[in-house]
Motif scaffolding. Sequence first.
Motif, PDB file in Angstrom:
ATOM      1  N   THR A  37       0.838  -1.204   0.000  1.00  0.00           N
ATOM      2  CA  THR A  37       0.000   0.000   0.000  1.00  0.00           C
ATOM      3  C   THR A  37       0.869   1.248   0.000  1.00  0.00           C
ATOM      4  OG1 THR A  37      -0.083   0.229   2.420  1.00  0.00           O
ATOM      5  CG2 THR A  37      -1.731  -1.225   1.376  1.00  0.00           C
ATOM      6  N   ARG A  38       0.289   2.323  -0.462  1.00  0.00           N
ATOM      7  CA  ARG A  38       0.976   3.614  -0.444  1.00  0.00           C
ATOM      8  C   ARG A  38       1.277   4.040   0.996  1.00  0.00           C
ATOM      9  NH1 ARG A  38       4.076   7.084  -3.533  1.00  0.00           N
ATOM     10  NH2 ARG A  38       3.920   9.184  -2.652  1.00  0.00           N
ATOM     11  N   LYS A 214       0.896  -3.568 -11.072  1.00  0.00           N
ATOM     12  CA  LYS A 214      -0.152  -2.706 -10.515  1.00  0.00           C
ATOM     13  C   LYS A 214       0.208  -2.236  -9.114  1.00  0.00           C
ATOM     14  CE  LYS A 214      -5.114  -2.607  -9.447  1.00  0.00           C
ATOM     15  NZ  LYS A 214      -6.386  -3.388  -9.462  1.00  0.00           N
ATOM     16  N   ASN A 218       0.866   1.619  -7.961  1.00  0.00           N
ATOM     17  CA  ASN A 218       0.012   2.228  -6.936  1.00  0.00           C
ATOM     18  C   ASN A 218       0.812   2.762  -5.753  1.00  0.00           C
ATOM     19  OD1 ASN A 218      -2.297   1.704  -8.402  1.00  0.00           O
ATOM     20  ND2 ASN A 218      -2.803  -0.177  -7.285  1.00  0.00           N
ATOM     21  N   LYS A 221       3.130   5.553  -7.189  1.00  0.00           N
ATOM     22  CA  LYS A 221       2.364   6.568  -7.915  1.00  0.00           C
ATOM     23  C   LYS A 221       3.069   7.038  -9.188  1.00  0.00           C
ATOM     24  CE  LYS A 221      -0.488   8.318  -4.142  1.00  0.00           C
ATOM     25  NZ  LYS A 221      -1.654   7.565  -4.656  1.00  0.00           N
TER      26      LYS A 221
END
Length: 222
Positions: A37-38, A214, A218, A221
Amino acid sequence: MEAKPKLYYFCGRGRMESIRWLLAAAGVEFEEEFLETREQYEKLQKDGCLLFDQVPLVEMDGMLLTQSRAILSYLATKYNLYGKDLKKRVRIDMYTDGTLDLMIMITSVPFKPPEEKEENYALIVKRAKTRYFPVFEKILKDHGEAFLVGNQLSWADIQLLEAILMVEELSPPVLSDFPLLQAFKTRISNIPAIKKFLQPGNQRKPLPDDHYVKVVRNVLKF
C-alpha cells in the motif's frame, strides 16, 4: 544472536532480487516485509528510513541501508564475496555492472505498453547473445578457472548466474553457443546454498505479473 536482515520491498524481483541472491548465496537467512500500500511506503518516508525516498531498504547490523549498489557492495564485503584485493574488486565491479545493465533492461519491460513487450524481449535476448554472454565466455576461456575472479566464488559469479537464468526465461536455448557458460551455470547452481535458493518454496521471486506491476505503480504513484 545476530538479528536477521529485514528486507523492505515489493513481493517481486526488481532491485531487491540481487540482494536476495547474495544473502542466500552467503547462507544468510532474512525476513521480508512486502510493500502493498501507499501508506506503508509513506510511513517509511515519514520515519526517515528512505535516504532518497527510494526502496529497496535493508535493515541490518543496526543500519538502514538504501541504494541497491551500496547494499550489494556491503553484503559482498561482509560475506567475503568481493575479492581479496583492489584489482580483484574492480574486476568484480565491472562484471556486476555489466550484468546489472542486462538485468535492468529485463525488469523494466513489464512496465512498458503491452504492444512493446515482445519486441523489447527479443532485443534483450539479441544483446545478451551478442554483447554480454560473449564477454563472459571469453573471460572463462582466457583464465580457465571455475569462477570469474580469483578462482573463488564472488558476487560476480552469483549475479551472472542470476542474469543467465533471467535471459533463459525469455529464450531457453540462449546459451547454446556458449559451452563454458553452460558449464558455469551448472557449476554455480550446484553450490549448496545457491541450489537451496533455487528450490521451489524459497525466497526467490517469480517473473513479474500484472498484479506486481499494478502494486508497484500504486505504491510509487507512477
